[in-house]
Design a protein around this motif. Structure first.
Motif, PDB file in Angstrom:
ATOM      1  N   UNK A  38      25.865  27.775  98.028  1.00  8.85           N
ATOM      2  CA  UNK A  38      27.080  28.559  98.187  1.00  8.85           C
ATOM      3  C   UNK A  38      26.861  30.040  98.010  1.00  8.85           C
ATOM      4  N   UNK A  39      25.623  30.467  98.123  1.00 10.14           N
ATOM      5  CA  UNK A  39      25.337  31.892  97.996  1.00 10.14           C
ATOM      6  C   UNK A  39      26.078  32.661  99.085  1.00 10.14           C
ATOM      7  N   UNK A  40      26.703  33.751  98.674  1.00  5.03           N
ATOM      8  CA  UNK A  40      27.512  34.535  99.604  1.00  5.03           C
ATOM      9  C   UNK A  40      28.996  34.351  99.379  1.00  5.03           C
ATOM     10  N   UNK A  41      29.401  33.272  98.711  1.00  2.00           N
ATOM     11  CA  UNK A  41      30.808  33.051  98.409  1.00  2.00           C
ATOM     12  C   UNK A  41      31.182  33.770  97.113  1.00  2.00           C
ATOM     13  N   UNK A  42      32.464  33.985  96.917  1.00  2.00           N
ATOM     14  CA  UNK A  42      32.934  34.592  95.679  1.00  2.00           C
ATOM     15  C   UNK A  42      32.990  33.589  94.541  1.00  2.00           C
ATOM     16  N   UNK A  43      32.948  32.321  94.878  1.00  2.00           N
ATOM     17  CA  UNK A  43      32.971  31.253  93.882  1.00  2.00           C
ATOM     18  C   UNK A  43      32.386  29.995  94.528  1.00  2.00           C
ATOM     19  N   UNK A  44      31.544  29.223  93.807  1.00  2.00           N
ATOM     20  CA  UNK A  44      30.949  28.017  94.405  1.00  2.00           C
ATOM     21  C   UNK A  44      31.970  27.021  94.949  1.00  2.00           C
ATOM     22  N   UNK A  45      33.180  27.028  94.403  1.00  2.00           N
ATOM     23  CA  UNK A  45      34.188  26.081  94.894  1.00  2.00           C
ATOM     24  C   UNK A  45      34.625  26.415  96.318  1.00  2.00           C
ATOM     25  N   UNK A  46      34.234  27.598  96.816  1.00  2.00           N
ATOM     26  CA  UNK A  46      34.601  28.002  98.171  1.00  2.00           C
ATOM     27  C   UNK A  46      33.484  27.783  99.171  1.00  2.00           C
ATOM     28  N   UNK A  47      32.389  27.177  98.752  1.00  2.00           N
ATOM     29  CA  UNK A  47      31.303  26.889  99.698  1.00  2.00           C
ATOM     30  C   UNK A  47      31.736  25.778 100.647  1.00  2.00           C
ATOM     31  N   UNK A  48      31.117  25.728 101.808  1.00  2.00           N
ATOM     32  CA  UNK A  48      31.564  24.827 102.872  1.00  2.00           C
ATOM     33  C   UNK A  48      31.557  23.367 102.458  1.00  2.00           C
ATOM     34  N   UNK A  49      30.514  22.944 101.723  1.00  2.00           N
ATOM     35  CA  UNK A  49      30.406  21.532 101.354  1.00  2.00           C
ATOM     36  C   UNK A  49      31.493  21.116 100.374  1.00  2.00           C
ATOM     37  N   UNK A  50      31.824  21.988  99.433  1.00  2.00           N
ATOM     38  CA  UNK A  50      32.862  21.679  98.456  1.00  2.00           C
ATOM     39  C   UNK A  50      34.238  21.680  99.118  1.00  2.00           C
ATOM     40  N   UNK A  51      34.464  22.613 100.042  1.00  2.00           N
ATOM     41  CA  UNK A  51      35.724  22.612 100.790  1.00  2.00           C
ATOM     42  C   UNK A  51      35.896  21.309 101.562  1.00  2.00           C
ATOM     43  N   UNK A  52      34.824  20.856 102.187  1.00  2.00           N
ATOM     44  CA  UNK A  52      34.871  19.626 102.973  1.00  2.00           C
ATOM     45  C   UNK A  52      35.171  18.423 102.087  1.00  2.00           C
ATOM     46  N   UNK A  53      34.486  18.341 100.956  1.00  2.00           N
ATOM     47  CA  UNK A  53      34.699  17.207 100.051  1.00  2.00           C
ATOM     48  C   UNK A  53      36.102  17.227  99.460  1.00  2.00           C
ATOM     49  N   UNK A  54      36.574  18.401  99.079  1.00  2.00           N
ATOM     50  CA  UNK A  54      37.916  18.499  98.492  1.00  2.00           C
ATOM     51  C   UNK A  54      38.979  18.064  99.494  1.00  2.00           C
ATOM     52  N   UNK A  55      38.825  18.454 100.727  1.00  2.00           N
ATOM     53  CA  UNK A  55      39.821  18.128 101.755  1.00  2.00           C
ATOM     54  C   UNK A  55      39.925  16.627 101.984  1.00  2.00           C
ATOM     55  N   UNK A  56      38.795  15.918 101.851  1.00  2.00           N
ATOM     56  CA  UNK A  56      38.795  14.483 102.175  1.00  2.00           C
ATOM     57  C   UNK A  56      38.656  13.591 100.951  1.00  2.00           C
ATOM     58  N   UNK A  57      38.724  14.167  99.761  1.00  2.00           N
ATOM     59  CA  UNK A  57      38.658  13.361  98.552  1.00  2.00           C
ATOM     60  C   UNK A  57      37.304  12.733  98.317  1.00  2.00           C
ATOM     61  N   UNK A  58      36.253  13.381  98.797  1.00  2.00           N
ATOM     62  CA  UNK A  58      34.899  12.862  98.636  1.00  2.00           C
ATOM     63  C   UNK A  58      34.266  13.385  97.358  1.00  2.00           C
ATOM     64  N   UNK A  59      33.320  12.651  96.866  1.00  2.00           N
ATOM     65  CA  UNK A  59      32.518  13.085  95.723  1.00  2.00           C
ATOM     66  C   UNK A  59      31.295  13.839  96.243  1.00  2.00           C
ATOM     67  N   UNK A  60      31.070  15.030  95.721  1.00  2.00           N
ATOM     68  CA  UNK A  60      29.975  15.867  96.207  1.00  2.00           C
ATOM     69  C   UNK A  60      28.760  15.789  95.287  1.00  2.00           C
ATOM     70  N   UNK A 197      34.793  28.506 107.938  1.00  2.00           N
ATOM     71  CA  UNK A 197      34.553  28.151 109.334  1.00  2.00           C
ATOM     72  C   UNK A 197      33.451  27.097 109.456  1.00  2.00           C
ATOM     73  N   UNK A 198      32.423  27.195 108.590  1.00  2.00           N
ATOM     74  CA  UNK A 198      31.382  26.155 108.588  1.00  2.00           C
ATOM     75  C   UNK A 198      31.994  24.808 108.235  1.00  2.00           C
ATOM     76  N   UNK A 199      32.870  24.802 107.228  1.00  2.00           N
ATOM     77  CA  UNK A 199      33.518  23.547 106.823  1.00  2.00           C
ATOM     78  C   UNK A 199      34.312  22.956 107.980  1.00  2.00           C
ATOM     79  N   UNK A 200      35.021  23.805 108.733  1.00  2.00           N
ATOM     80  CA  UNK A 200      35.787  23.321 109.885  1.00  2.00           C
ATOM     81  C   UNK A 200      34.853  22.771 110.965  1.00  2.00           C
ATOM     82  N   UNK A 201      33.771  23.482 111.198  1.00  2.00           N
ATOM     83  CA  UNK A 201      32.797  23.012 112.191  1.00  2.00           C
ATOM     84  C   UNK A 201      32.237  21.658 111.790  1.00  2.00           C
ATOM     85  N   UNK A 202      31.883  21.512 110.510  1.00  2.00           N
ATOM     86  CA  UNK A 202      31.300  20.255 110.051  1.00  2.00           C
ATOM     87  C   UNK A 202      32.313  19.124 110.086  1.00  2.00           C
ATOM     88  N   UNK A 203      33.569  19.422 109.809  1.00  2.00           N
ATOM     89  CA  UNK A 203      34.601  18.391 109.905  1.00  2.00           C
ATOM     90  C   UNK A 203      34.679  17.864 111.340  1.00  2.00           C
TER      91      UNK A 203
END
Length: 219
Positions: A38-60, A197-203
Protein backbone atom coordinates in the motif's frame (compact mmCIF):
# COMPACT_ATOMS: atom_id res chain seq x y z
CA UNK A 1 -40.96 -8.70 26.56
CA UNK A 2 -41.43 -11.70 28.92
CA UNK A 3 -39.01 -14.56 28.49
CA UNK A 4 -41.90 -16.85 27.54
CA UNK A 5 -42.50 -14.85 24.38
CA UNK A 6 -40.62 -13.78 21.29
CA UNK A 7 -37.05 -14.96 20.77
CA UNK A 8 -36.99 -16.99 23.98
CA UNK A 9 -40.30 -18.82 23.70
CA UNK A 10 -38.78 -22.12 22.49
CA UNK A 11 -36.92 -24.46 24.80
CA UNK A 12 -34.24 -26.37 22.81
CA UNK A 13 -34.94 -30.11 22.47
CA UNK A 14 -32.45 -32.93 21.80
CA UNK A 15 -34.15 -33.59 18.48
CA UNK A 16 -33.71 -30.01 17.26
CA UNK A 17 -31.28 -29.61 14.35
CA UNK A 18 -28.02 -27.85 15.26
CA UNK A 19 -27.87 -24.13 14.54
CA UNK A 20 -26.28 -23.24 11.20
CA UNK A 21 -22.53 -22.70 11.30
CA UNK A 22 -21.60 -19.24 10.02
CA UNK A 23 -19.87 -19.49 6.66
CA UNK A 24 -16.18 -18.62 6.74
CA UNK A 25 -15.33 -15.48 4.83
CA UNK A 26 -13.48 -15.93 1.57
CA UNK A 27 -9.76 -15.68 2.34
CA UNK A 28 -7.90 -13.62 -0.24
CA UNK A 29 -4.10 -13.79 -0.21
CA UNK A 30 -2.02 -11.25 -2.10
CA UNK A 31 1.61 -12.13 -2.75
CA UNK A 32 3.27 -8.94 -3.84
CA UNK A 33 5.54 -5.94 -3.43
CA UNK A 34 5.09 -2.30 -2.40
CA UNK A 35 1.83 -1.99 -4.34
CA UNK A 36 0.48 -4.80 -2.17
CA UNK A 37 1.83 -3.17 1.00
CA UNK A 38 0.00 0.00 0.00
CA UNK A 39 2.94 2.32 -0.44
CA UNK A 40 1.73 5.61 -1.84
CA UNK A 41 -1.56 5.63 0.07
CA UNK A 42 -2.27 7.92 3.00
CA UNK A 43 -3.28 4.91 5.07
CA UNK A 44 -2.89 1.12 4.47
CA UNK A 45 -6.66 0.70 4.77
CA UNK A 46 -6.93 2.60 1.46
CA UNK A 47 -4.75 0.22 -0.54
CA UNK A 48 -6.47 -1.57 -3.42
CA UNK A 49 -6.45 -5.04 -1.85
CA UNK A 50 -7.99 -3.88 1.43
CA UNK A 51 -10.64 -1.86 -0.41
CA UNK A 52 -11.54 -4.94 -2.43
CA UNK A 53 -11.76 -7.20 0.61
CA UNK A 54 -13.78 -4.69 2.62
CA UNK A 55 -16.30 -4.25 -0.19
CA UNK A 56 -16.94 -8.00 -0.46
CA UNK A 57 -16.53 -9.06 3.16
CA UNK A 58 -13.39 -11.07 2.42
CA UNK A 59 -10.58 -11.83 4.81
CA UNK A 60 -7.29 -10.35 3.61
CA UNK A 61 -3.97 -12.13 3.95
CA UNK A 62 -1.51 -9.49 2.78
CA UNK A 63 1.88 -10.98 1.92
CA UNK A 64 3.37 -7.80 0.54
CA UNK A 65 6.98 -6.73 1.10
CA UNK A 66 8.50 -3.50 -0.16
CA UNK A 67 11.00 -4.25 -2.92
CA UNK A 68 10.14 -7.94 -3.17
CA UNK A 69 10.52 -9.80 -6.44
CA UNK A 70 10.75 -13.37 -7.60
CA UNK A 71 14.48 -13.13 -6.89
CA UNK A 72 14.97 -9.76 -5.21
CA UNK A 73 14.81 -9.91 -1.40
CA UNK A 74 14.23 -13.65 -1.44
CA UNK A 75 15.72 -15.70 1.37
CA UNK A 76 16.01 -18.72 -0.86
CA UNK A 77 16.64 -18.41 -4.57
CA UNK A 78 16.23 -22.11 -5.28
CA UNK A 79 12.54 -21.87 -6.01
CA UNK A 80 11.07 -21.70 -2.49
CA UNK A 81 9.32 -18.73 -0.94
CA UNK A 82 8.24 -18.15 2.65
CA UNK A 83 5.37 -16.03 1.34
CA UNK A 84 4.07 -18.90 -0.77
CA UNK A 85 4.41 -21.29 2.17
CA UNK A 86 2.38 -18.99 4.43
CA UNK A 87 -0.34 -18.60 1.81
CA UNK A 88 -0.59 -22.37 1.37
CA UNK A 89 -0.62 -22.93 5.14
CA UNK A 90 -3.44 -20.39 5.50
CA UNK A 91 -5.53 -22.31 2.95
CA UNK A 92 -6.33 -19.18 0.96
CA UNK A 93 -9.39 -19.46 -1.27
CA UNK A 94 -8.20 -16.90 -3.80
CA UNK A 95 -4.57 -15.94 -4.45
CA UNK A 96 -3.35 -12.92 -6.39
CA UNK A 97 0.30 -12.90 -7.43
CA UNK A 98 1.56 -9.37 -8.04
CA UNK A 99 5.33 -9.45 -8.42
CA UNK A 100 8.03 -8.87 -11.00
CA UNK A 101 8.78 -5.18 -11.36
CA UNK A 102 11.51 -5.15 -8.71
CA UNK A 103 13.35 -7.96 -10.47
CA UNK A 104 14.25 -5.60 -13.31
CA UNK A 105 17.16 -4.24 -11.23
CA UNK A 106 18.62 -7.76 -11.07
CA UNK A 107 17.66 -8.85 -14.56
CA UNK A 108 21.11 -8.78 -16.19
CA UNK A 109 22.71 -11.17 -13.69
CA UNK A 110 19.69 -13.23 -12.59
CA UNK A 111 17.40 -13.61 -15.61
CA UNK A 112 17.43 -17.41 -15.45
CA UNK A 113 16.65 -17.38 -11.72
CA UNK A 114 13.77 -14.96 -12.22
CA UNK A 115 12.19 -17.19 -14.86
CA UNK A 116 12.76 -20.30 -12.75
CA UNK A 117 11.28 -18.77 -9.59
CA UNK A 118 8.21 -17.54 -11.44
CA UNK A 119 7.48 -21.11 -12.48
CA UNK A 120 8.35 -22.51 -9.05
CA UNK A 121 6.11 -20.08 -7.16
CA UNK A 122 3.11 -20.63 -9.41
CA UNK A 123 3.63 -24.39 -9.34
CA UNK A 124 3.91 -24.45 -5.54
CA UNK A 125 0.74 -22.40 -5.16
CA UNK A 126 -1.15 -24.54 -7.65
CA UNK A 127 -0.14 -27.86 -6.10
CA UNK A 128 -0.45 -26.58 -2.52
CA UNK A 129 -3.93 -25.13 -3.05
CA UNK A 130 -5.62 -27.44 -5.57
CA UNK A 131 -9.14 -26.18 -4.84
CA UNK A 132 -8.32 -22.48 -4.85
CA UNK A 133 -8.35 -19.83 -7.56
CA UNK A 134 -4.91 -18.48 -8.39
CA UNK A 135 -4.56 -15.42 -10.56
CA UNK A 136 -1.36 -13.79 -11.74
CA UNK A 137 -1.44 -10.03 -12.18
CA UNK A 138 0.65 -8.24 -14.74
CA UNK A 139 3.33 -6.43 -12.68
CA UNK A 140 2.47 -2.82 -11.94
CA UNK A 141 4.29 -0.12 -13.88
CA UNK A 142 3.63 3.60 -13.45
CA UNK A 143 4.59 4.70 -16.96
CA UNK A 144 3.09 4.19 -20.40
CA UNK A 145 6.45 3.24 -21.94
CA UNK A 146 7.32 -0.38 -21.13
CA UNK A 147 11.09 -1.15 -21.00
CA UNK A 148 12.25 -4.45 -22.54
CA UNK A 149 13.07 -5.97 -19.12
CA UNK A 150 9.57 -5.29 -17.82
CA UNK A 151 8.05 -6.66 -21.03
CA UNK A 152 10.16 -9.83 -20.78
CA UNK A 153 9.17 -10.51 -17.16
CA UNK A 154 5.53 -9.97 -18.07
CA UNK A 155 5.90 -12.44 -20.92
CA UNK A 156 7.47 -15.04 -18.60
CA UNK A 157 4.63 -14.59 -16.12
CA UNK A 158 1.94 -15.01 -18.74
CA UNK A 159 3.70 -18.01 -20.24
CA UNK A 160 4.11 -19.71 -16.84
CA UNK A 161 0.50 -18.99 -15.86
CA UNK A 162 -0.79 -20.54 -19.07
CA UNK A 163 1.48 -23.57 -18.71
CA UNK A 164 0.40 -24.22 -15.12
CA UNK A 165 -3.25 -23.48 -15.83
CA UNK A 166 -3.90 -20.38 -13.73
CA UNK A 167 -5.42 -17.07 -14.81
CA UNK A 168 -3.34 -14.16 -16.02
CA UNK A 169 -4.69 -10.61 -15.68
CA UNK A 170 -3.27 -8.10 -18.13
CA UNK A 171 -3.31 -4.29 -18.12
CA UNK A 172 -3.31 -3.91 -14.34
CA UNK A 173 -1.61 -0.51 -14.63
CA UNK A 174 -4.10 0.90 -17.14
CA UNK A 175 -6.00 2.76 -14.44
CA UNK A 176 -3.10 5.00 -13.45
CA UNK A 177 -0.04 4.55 -15.72
CA UNK A 178 1.07 7.83 -17.20
CA UNK A 179 -1.30 9.79 -14.92
CA UNK A 180 0.78 11.99 -12.57
CA UNK A 181 -2.40 13.07 -10.77
CA UNK A 182 -2.96 9.43 -9.71
CA UNK A 183 0.59 8.90 -8.45
CA UNK A 184 2.09 9.50 -5.02
CA UNK A 185 4.80 12.19 -4.67
CA UNK A 186 7.49 9.58 -5.41
CA UNK A 187 6.11 9.23 -8.94
CA UNK A 188 6.33 5.43 -8.69
CA UNK A 189 3.31 4.32 -6.70
CA UNK A 190 -0.41 4.99 -6.99
CA UNK A 191 -1.99 7.44 -4.56
CA UNK A 192 -5.32 6.96 -2.78
CA UNK A 193 -7.36 7.62 -5.93
CA UNK A 194 -5.05 5.41 -7.99
CA UNK A 195 -5.51 2.53 -5.54
CA UNK A 196 -9.26 3.01 -5.70
CA UNK A 197 -9.13 2.66 -9.48
CA UNK A 198 -6.95 -0.46 -9.16
CA UNK A 199 -9.54 -1.95 -6.80
CA UNK A 200 -12.29 -1.23 -9.36
CA UNK A 201 -10.23 -2.76 -12.14
CA UNK A 202 -9.56 -5.88 -10.08
CA UNK A 203 -13.23 -6.21 -9.15
CA UNK A 204 -14.08 -6.22 -12.85
CA UNK A 205 -11.27 -8.68 -13.62
CA UNK A 206 -12.38 -11.08 -10.88
CA UNK A 207 -16.00 -10.81 -11.97
CA UNK A 208 -15.10 -11.53 -15.59
CA UNK A 209 -13.23 -14.66 -14.48
CA UNK A 210 -16.03 -15.92 -12.24
CA UNK A 211 -14.28 -15.31 -8.92
CA UNK A 212 -16.90 -12.70 -8.05
CA UNK A 213 -20.53 -13.14 -9.09
CA UNK A 214 -22.02 -11.05 -11.85
CA UNK A 215 -24.27 -8.26 -10.61
CA UNK A 216 -27.83 -9.52 -10.33
CA UNK A 217 -26.82 -13.18 -10.61
CA UNK A 218 -28.10 -13.95 -7.11
CA UNK A 219 -25.02 -15.98 -6.34
Amino acid sequence: MPLSQGLFHHTPQPTDPPPPTPARAVRLAIYGDSYTVGRGTSDPCLRWSTLLCHRHGWEELNEGINGLGFVRKRQDRNGHSEGVERIVAAKADVVLVSLGTNDTVMFDDHADAIAANITADLRDLSTGLPGSRILVMEPFWAYTEIPPKVATIRFWLKQAAEAIGVDYIENTSTSFAGRPDLLAPDGLHANDIGHRLIAQFMEEALTTRGVLPQAGSGR
